[in-house]
Write an enzyme that holds these catalytic residues in place. Sequence first.
Site, PDB file in Angstrom:
ATOM      1  N   CYS A   1      -1.001  -4.477   7.607  1.00 40.19           N
ATOM      2  CA  CYS A   1      -0.719  -3.301   8.431  1.00 40.19           C
ATOM      3  C   CYS A   1      -0.034  -3.728   9.738  1.00 40.19           C
ATOM      4  O   CYS A   1       0.879  -3.052  10.208  1.00 40.19           O
ATOM      5  CB  CYS A   1      -2.013  -2.555   8.738  1.00 40.19           C
ATOM      6  SG  CYS A   1      -3.145  -2.438   7.340  1.00 40.19           S
TER       7      CYS A   1
ATOM      8  N   ASP B   1       2.336   2.553   2.591  1.00 34.78           N
ATOM      9  CA  ASP B   1       2.367   3.186   3.915  1.00 34.78           C
ATOM     10  C   ASP B   1       3.726   2.969   4.588  1.00 34.78           C
ATOM     11  O   ASP B   1       4.422   1.998   4.295  1.00 34.78           O
ATOM     12  CB  ASP B   1       1.254   2.617   4.805  1.00 34.78           C
ATOM     13  CG  ASP B   1      -0.124   3.059   4.347  1.00 34.78           C
ATOM     14  OD1 ASP B   1      -0.185   3.932   3.456  1.00 34.78           O
ATOM     15  OD2 ASP B   1      -1.111   2.545   4.864  1.00 34.78           O
TER      16      ASP B   1
ATOM     17  N   CYS C   1      -2.527   3.948   7.266  1.00 35.34           N
ATOM     18  CA  CYS C   1      -3.968   3.810   7.490  1.00 35.34           C
ATOM     19  C   CYS C   1      -4.277   3.640   8.971  1.00 35.34           C
ATOM     20  O   CYS C   1      -3.388   3.496   9.809  1.00 35.34           O
ATOM     21  CB  CYS C   1      -4.466   2.592   6.722  1.00 35.34           C
ATOM     22  SG  CYS C   1      -3.920   1.063   7.472  1.00 35.34           S
TER      23      CYS C   1
ATOM     24  N   CYS D   1       0.811  -1.224   0.000  1.00 38.31           N
ATOM     25  CA  CYS D   1       0.000   0.000   0.000  1.00 38.31           C
ATOM     26  C   CYS D   1       0.842   1.270   0.000  1.00 38.31           C
ATOM     27  O   CYS D   1       0.311   2.359  -0.165  1.00 38.31           O
ATOM     28  CB  CYS D   1      -0.911   0.012   1.217  1.00 38.31           C
ATOM     29  SG  CYS D   1       0.038   0.095   2.727  1.00 38.31           S
TER      30      CYS D   1
HETATM   31 FE1  FES Z   1      -1.202  -0.306   4.305  1.00 35.23          FE
HETATM   32 FE2  FES Z   1      -2.701  -0.288   6.365  1.00 35.23          FE
HETATM   33  S1  FES Z   1      -3.347  -0.162   4.322  1.00 35.23           S
HETATM   34  S2  FES Z   1      -0.551  -0.226   6.337  1.00 35.23           S
END
Ligand code: FES
Length: 125
Positions: free
Chosen positions: A104, A36, A60, A34
């Site tokens: 995550c 992140d 997120c 993602c």
């Molecule tokens: Fe990627 Fe949560 S959607 S860390």
Amino acid sequence: MDYTDKVMENFQNPKHVGELSDANGVGQVGSPACGDIMKIFLKIDDDGIIQDASFKTFGCGAAIASSSMATDMIIGMNIEEAAKLKNSEVVEALGGLPNEKIHCSVLAAEAIQAAIDDYKKGATA
Ligand code: FES
């Protein structure tokens, strides 16, 4: 699956947010899934015990909740125990995460390992 109360609590009122100015182990990981990013700061004493931990997460809600829970879990652990913390244990402590949010929690476990590796590099230098 909806988010559990524990997830919402840790997302809306996260513990251990920010940088630790006296950290001696810092680890950052990014999720290929993602994009992140999670950064973990650890203050480890001479006996290898984690005295304090904090995080900065550009990610997120589930990543923030995982960071909050994971840092809370490892404070007081020695680094050998903390390095073995599994993302599944973080998920369990949060009362579960939806399948598409499991990665995550993986970030949290990996960022802690990276911070411990960083500490070990410094400690043996
Ligand atoms: Fe990627 Fe949560 S959607 S860390």
